[in-house]
Design a protein around this motif. Structure first.
Motif, PDB file in Angstrom:
ATOM      1  N   VAL A   1      -3.726 -14.930  24.120  1.00 51.93           N
ATOM      2  CA  VAL A   1      -4.020 -13.531  23.841  1.00 51.93           C
ATOM      3  C   VAL A   1      -5.532 -13.362  23.734  1.00 51.93           C
ATOM      4  N   GLU A   2      -6.089 -12.511  24.604  1.00 46.10           N
ATOM      5  CA  GLU A   2      -7.530 -12.301  24.616  1.00 46.10           C
ATOM      6  C   GLU A   2      -7.925 -10.980  23.971  1.00 46.10           C
ATOM      7  N   ALA A   3      -7.024 -10.029  23.927  1.00 43.27           N
ATOM      8  CA  ALA A   3      -7.257  -8.729  23.299  1.00 43.27           C
ATOM      9  C   ALA A   3      -5.901  -8.076  23.053  1.00 43.27           C
ATOM     10  N   ILE A   4      -5.896  -7.114  22.140  1.00 42.85           N
ATOM     11  CA  ILE A   4      -4.674  -6.361  21.848  1.00 42.85           C
ATOM     12  C   ILE A   4      -4.986  -4.884  22.025  1.00 42.85           C
ATOM     13  N   LEU A   5      -4.103  -4.201  22.743  1.00 41.41           N
ATOM     14  CA  LEU A   5      -4.226  -2.762  22.942  1.00 41.41           C
ATOM     15  C   LEU A   5      -2.995  -2.115  22.316  1.00 41.41           C
ATOM     16  N   VAL A   6      -3.233  -1.216  21.367  1.00 44.15           N
ATOM     17  CA  VAL A   6      -2.153  -0.475  20.722  1.00 44.15           C
ATOM     18  C   VAL A   6      -2.239   0.962  21.211  1.00 44.15           C
ATOM     19  N   ASN A   7      -1.153   1.458  21.794  1.00 44.84           N
ATOM     20  CA  ASN A   7      -1.092   2.821  22.307  1.00 44.84           C
ATOM     21  C   ASN A   7       0.089   3.511  21.642  1.00 44.84           C
ATOM     22  N   ILE A   8      -0.206   4.449  20.743  1.00 47.02           N
ATOM     23  CA  ILE A   8       0.849   5.121  19.989  1.00 47.02           C
ATOM     24  C   ILE A   8       0.759   6.626  20.205  1.00 47.02           C
ATOM     25  N   PHE A   9       1.870   7.213  20.619  1.00 46.37           N
ATOM     26  CA  PHE A   9       2.000   8.659  20.618  1.00 46.37           C
ATOM     27  C   PHE A   9       2.932   8.971  19.472  1.00 46.37           C
ATOM     28  N   GLY A  10       2.365   9.428  18.367  1.00 41.37           N
ATOM     29  CA  GLY A  10       3.118   9.585  17.131  1.00 41.37           C
ATOM     30  C   GLY A  10       4.071  10.748  17.097  1.00 41.37           C
ATOM     31  N   GLY A  11       3.801  11.809  17.853  1.00 42.37           N
ATOM     32  CA  GLY A  11       4.669  12.980  17.773  1.00 42.37           C
ATOM     33  C   GLY A  11       4.739  13.479  16.348  1.00 42.37           C
ATOM     34  N   ILE A  12       5.905  13.465  15.740  1.00 38.82           N
ATOM     35  CA  ILE A  12       6.034  13.920  14.358  1.00 38.82           C
ATOM     36  C   ILE A  12       5.718  12.821  13.348  1.00 38.82           C
ATOM     37  N   VAL A  13       5.560  11.600  13.814  1.00 34.37           N
ATOM     38  CA  VAL A  13       5.194  10.502  12.917  1.00 34.37           C
ATOM     39  C   VAL A  13       3.725  10.657  12.554  1.00 34.37           C
ATOM     40  N   ASN A  14       3.398  10.531  11.284  1.00 38.32           N
ATOM     41  CA  ASN A  14       2.038  10.682  10.808  1.00 38.32           C
ATOM     42  C   ASN A  14       1.191   9.495  11.270  1.00 38.32           C
ATOM     43  N   CYS A  15       0.204   9.757  12.110  1.00 40.74           N
ATOM     44  CA  CYS A  15      -0.652   8.693  12.643  1.00 40.74           C
ATOM     45  C   CYS A  15      -1.443   7.985  11.549  1.00 40.74           C
ATOM     46  N   ALA A  16      -1.703   8.646  10.424  1.00 42.39           N
ATOM     47  CA  ALA A  16      -2.414   8.006   9.319  1.00 42.39           C
ATOM     48  C   ALA A  16      -1.590   6.844   8.755  1.00 42.39           C
ATOM     49  N   ILE A  17      -0.290   7.002   8.722  1.00 44.21           N
ATOM     50  CA  ILE A  17       0.588   5.917   8.256  1.00 44.21           C
ATOM     51  C   ILE A  17       0.487   4.742   9.226  1.00 44.21           C
ATOM     52  N   ILE A  18       0.458   5.025  10.508  1.00 48.43           N
ATOM     53  CA  ILE A  18       0.323   3.977  11.522  1.00 48.43           C
ATOM     54  C   ILE A  18      -1.024   3.284  11.376  1.00 48.43           C
ATOM     55  N   ALA A  19      -2.092   4.054  11.184  1.00 48.81           N
ATOM     56  CA  ALA A  19      -3.433   3.485  11.028  1.00 48.81           C
ATOM     57  C   ALA A  19      -3.506   2.576   9.801  1.00 48.81           C
ATOM     58  N   ASN A  20      -2.889   3.001   8.711  1.00 51.96           N
ATOM     59  CA  ASN A  20      -2.864   2.148   7.510  1.00 51.96           C
ATOM     60  C   ASN A  20      -2.112   0.850   7.777  1.00 51.96           C
ATOM     61  N   GLY A  21      -1.037   0.924   8.530  1.00 53.13           N
ATOM     62  CA  GLY A  21      -0.275  -0.279   8.881  1.00 53.13           C
ATOM     63  C   GLY A  21      -1.074  -1.212   9.776  1.00 53.13           C
ATOM     64  N   ILE A  22      -1.801  -0.647  10.713  1.00 50.88           N
ATOM     65  CA  ILE A  22      -2.627  -1.459  11.612  1.00 50.88           C
ATOM     66  C   ILE A  22      -3.709  -2.173  10.829  1.00 50.88           C
ATOM     67  N   THR A  23      -4.401  -1.448   9.940  1.00 46.92           N
ATOM     68  CA  THR A  23      -5.476  -2.085   9.167  1.00 46.92           C
ATOM     69  C   THR A  23      -4.924  -3.153   8.224  1.00 46.92           C
ATOM     70  N   LYS A  24      -3.785  -2.893   7.631  1.00 51.23           N
ATOM     71  CA  LYS A  24      -3.169  -3.891   6.740  1.00 51.23           C
ATOM     72  C   LYS A  24      -2.805  -5.153   7.524  1.00 51.23           C
ATOM     73  N   ALA A  25      -2.203  -4.984   8.697  1.00 52.87           N
ATOM     74  CA  ALA A  25      -1.818  -6.129   9.521  1.00 52.87           C
ATOM     75  C   ALA A  25      -3.044  -6.926   9.961  1.00 52.87           C
ATOM     76  N   CYS A  26      -4.108  -6.236  10.330  1.00 50.22           N
ATOM     77  CA  CYS A  26      -5.343  -6.931  10.747  1.00 50.22           C
ATOM     78  C   CYS A  26      -5.889  -7.796   9.621  1.00 50.22           C
TER      79      CYS A  26
END
Length: 91
Positions: A15-40
């Protein structure tokens, strides 16, 4: 990772890089961003991470990613994300 009906398994060294592509629709993107930062933080990510978010609360999500202090590159659309991921690998 899945591709069509096949599942691909990569070794961490492949793995040389990771690309995350999310279309949240009704899902709150802030929740996704918090999950991404926590996982990192938990995984101590060592490869470039490019994130493209679109959907509800996207501006707050981008702020979370930017202010995280993590080496996360934000992208405006999928094309921009792909170009930034390739550029990160070439550095």
């Amino acid at each position: 990772m899945t591709h069509g009906s096949a599942t691909l398994f990569l070794k961490p060294s492949q793995v040389e890089a990771i690309l995350v592509n999310i279309f949240g629709g009704i899902v709150n993107c802030a929740i996704i961003a918090n999950g991404i930062t926590k996982a990192c933080r938990e995984l101590e990510l060592k490869v470039p991470l490019v994130v493209r978010l679109e959907g509800t609360n996207v501006h707050e999500a981008k702020r979370i990613l930017t202010e995280s202090g993590l080496p996360i590159t934000a992208a405006e659309n999928l094309d921009d994300a792909a170009k930034k991921a390739v550029a990160a690998i070439r550095q």
